[in-house]
Design an enzyme around this catalytic site. Structure first.
Site, mmCIF file in Angstrom:
data_model
loop_
_atom_site.group_PDB
_atom_site.id
_atom_site.type_symbol
_atom_site.label_atom_id
_atom_site.label_comp_id
_atom_site.label_asym_id
_atom_site.label_seq_id
_atom_site.Cartn_x
_atom_site.Cartn_y
_atom_site.Cartn_z
ATOM 1 N N SER A 82 121.857 91.815 -100.755
ATOM 2 C CA SER A 82 120.465 91.403 -100.556
ATOM 3 C C SER A 82 119.695 91.574 -101.855
ATOM 4 O O SER A 82 120.191 92.158 -102.815
ATOM 5 C CB SER A 82 119.818 92.256 -99.472
ATOM 6 O OG SER A 82 119.634 93.571 -99.983
ATOM 7 N N LYS A 83 118.467 91.092 -101.851
ATOM 8 C CA LYS A 83 117.629 91.199 -103.047
ATOM 9 C C LYS A 83 117.426 92.673 -103.375
ATOM 10 O O LYS A 83 117.480 93.075 -104.534
ATOM 11 C CB LYS A 83 116.299 90.508 -102.738
ATOM 12 C CG LYS A 83 115.282 90.608 -103.842
ATOM 13 C CD LYS A 83 114.174 89.592 -103.597
ATOM 14 C CE LYS A 83 113.036 89.763 -104.582
ATOM 15 N NZ LYS A 83 112.032 90.729 -104.120
ATOM 16 N N ARG A 84 117.208 93.492 -102.323
ATOM 17 C CA ARG A 84 116.967 94.919 -102.557
ATOM 18 C C ARG A 84 118.172 95.607 -103.194
ATOM 19 O O ARG A 84 118.037 96.374 -104.146
ATOM 20 C CB ARG A 84 116.574 95.610 -101.249
ATOM 21 C CG ARG A 84 115.441 96.558 -101.534
ATOM 22 C CD ARG A 84 115.006 97.432 -100.415
ATOM 23 N NE ARG A 84 116.058 98.257 -99.847
ATOM 24 C CZ ARG A 84 116.048 98.603 -98.572
ATOM 25 N NH1 ARG A 84 115.111 98.163 -97.772
ATOM 26 N NH2 ARG A 84 116.991 99.389 -98.101
ATOM 27 N N GLU A 142 118.388 94.668 -106.766
ATOM 28 C CA GLU A 142 117.385 95.380 -107.572
ATOM 29 C C GLU A 142 117.809 96.818 -107.821
ATOM 30 O O GLU A 142 117.686 97.322 -108.939
ATOM 31 C CB GLU A 142 116.020 95.328 -106.883
ATOM 32 C CG GLU A 142 115.275 94.048 -107.246
ATOM 33 C CD GLU A 142 114.116 93.742 -106.295
ATOM 34 O OE1 GLU A 142 113.540 92.667 -106.437
ATOM 35 O OE2 GLU A 142 113.828 94.579 -105.398
#
Ligand code: GLU
Length: 344
Positions: free
Chosen positions: A248-250, A253
């Site tokens: 996921s994006k999280r 990151e």
């Protein structure tokens, strides 16, 4: 066989790297055969459409050099086609009007402890064109606010082949009579997807494995229309670099790497982080595919030549930042040596 493959994202958000890999595999399958790579924007769910998402998809493909041969074709502009096809199924008795209110559906769900399926059994106890009189159906249709559902036959084994997973079989009793046309007159994903794949003469449907559970409903629709099936490829997931689950994006990151090809709002893409398009495509190709021999560095043209869909993996692949950086480095090195030779 000359392939026609489509990348069919919904513009419900920016294009994630998983979507880029799906686009790439569509591109490779099409180009390998000298065929067409087509972009279709699946935007029939206006409530979920995100402003700027369609441009992000197009900008990403452009930067990556995955040039489209046809499209973008937008589903929201093809309502008449879907309506015509729905009418065809209604006439054949393979689709029906369902008038149940959300409160009625909610009650049915509660009564069955959340096990409710609007199928051949449940359909008999609900409010639809099979259970009300013709006259009542007519007046309810006039009032609007109904949906149209597809008929799923009872006690049937639905057989279909997936090019990556092999033969699959599903029990029709496990499948719902899915809504094919919503109360706003728009088709659902399932319906528009199948109608378009047929209408656009798509030969290979290449998408993420999260769509595997929709496959028996799609096959039922092909059978209802009497259409032959395209080839299906359900690609394995891209997992986060640590632990279980989809990247996921999280997660990206947290691990300090991009998850988009090009920038989206505050999030830098691979482009802005110093990756080359060929480097990132090369890495994504290796996530789910392995060529023969030890080669790992491929330009897009070399991928087209070497790619064989028979070598796509069944199992999910973990995103490996070190490897992505390494593969990108191989392309950067190439790039700077070409530049140097031009200067000399
Ligand atoms: N619109 C679907 C998506 O966003 C397409 C799935 C398919 O390719 O059939 O992934």
């Amino acid at each position: 066989m000359i392939e026609r493959a489509r990348f069919a994202p919904s513009p419900t958000g920016p294009l994630h790297i998983g979507g880029v890999r799906t686009a790439l595999f569509n591109y490779l399958i099409a180009k390998k055969s000298g065929g067409k790579f087509i972009l279709r924007i699946e935007d029939t769910d206006s409530k979920r459409t995100v402003a700027g998402a369609e441009d992000h998809i197009k900008d990403s493909l452009k930067w990556l050099g995955l040039n489209i041969d046809e499209g973008p074709i937008k589903q929201s502009e093809r309502r008449i086609l879907y309506k015509k096809r729905v009418d065809e199924l209604l006439k054949k008795g393979l689709a029906y009007y369902a008038f149940d209110s959300s409160a009625e559906l909610e009650r049915a769900r509660k009564e069955s402890n959340g096990e409710f399926k609007y199928n051949h059994e449940a359909r008999k106890n609900m409010i639809n064109s099979f259970t009300v009189s013709e006259e009542e159906a007519r007046s309810r249709i006039e009032r609007g606010g109904y949906v149209i559902r597809m008929v799923v036959p009872e006690k049937k084994t639905i057989l279909v082949n997936d090019e990556i997973r092999g033969p699959l079989s599903f029990n029709s009793d496990e499948i719902e009579d899915k809504v094919i046309m919503k109360s706003d007159g728009m088709p659902t994903y399932h319906f528009a997807n199948v109608v378009d794949d047929h209408d656009m003469k798509i030969t290979s449907v290449v998408r993420g494995e999260e769509w595997l559970s929709s496959l028996p409903s799609h096959v039922t629709l092909y059978n209802h229309f009497g259409w032959s099936l395209p080839k299906f490829y359900h690609l394995p997931l891209i997992l986060k670099s640590t632990g279980q689950g989809k990247l996921s994006k999280r997660d990206a990151e947290e691990q300090g790497h991009p998850v988009f090809a090009v920038q989206w709002e505050e999030s830098k893409g691979f482009k802005e982080s110093g990756y080359t398009p060929e480097g990132i495509l090369n890495y994504l190709a290796l996530l789910g595919w392995k060529g023969k021999g030890d080669d790992e560095k491929y330009s897009l043209n070399e991928l087209v030549k070497k790619f064989d869909s028979k070598d796509i993996n069944k199992s999910s692949a973990r995103f490996d930042l070190k490897k992505a950086v390494w593969i990108n480095h191989l392309h950067l090195r190439d790039f700077s040596s070409k530049k140097n030779s031009l200067i000399m």
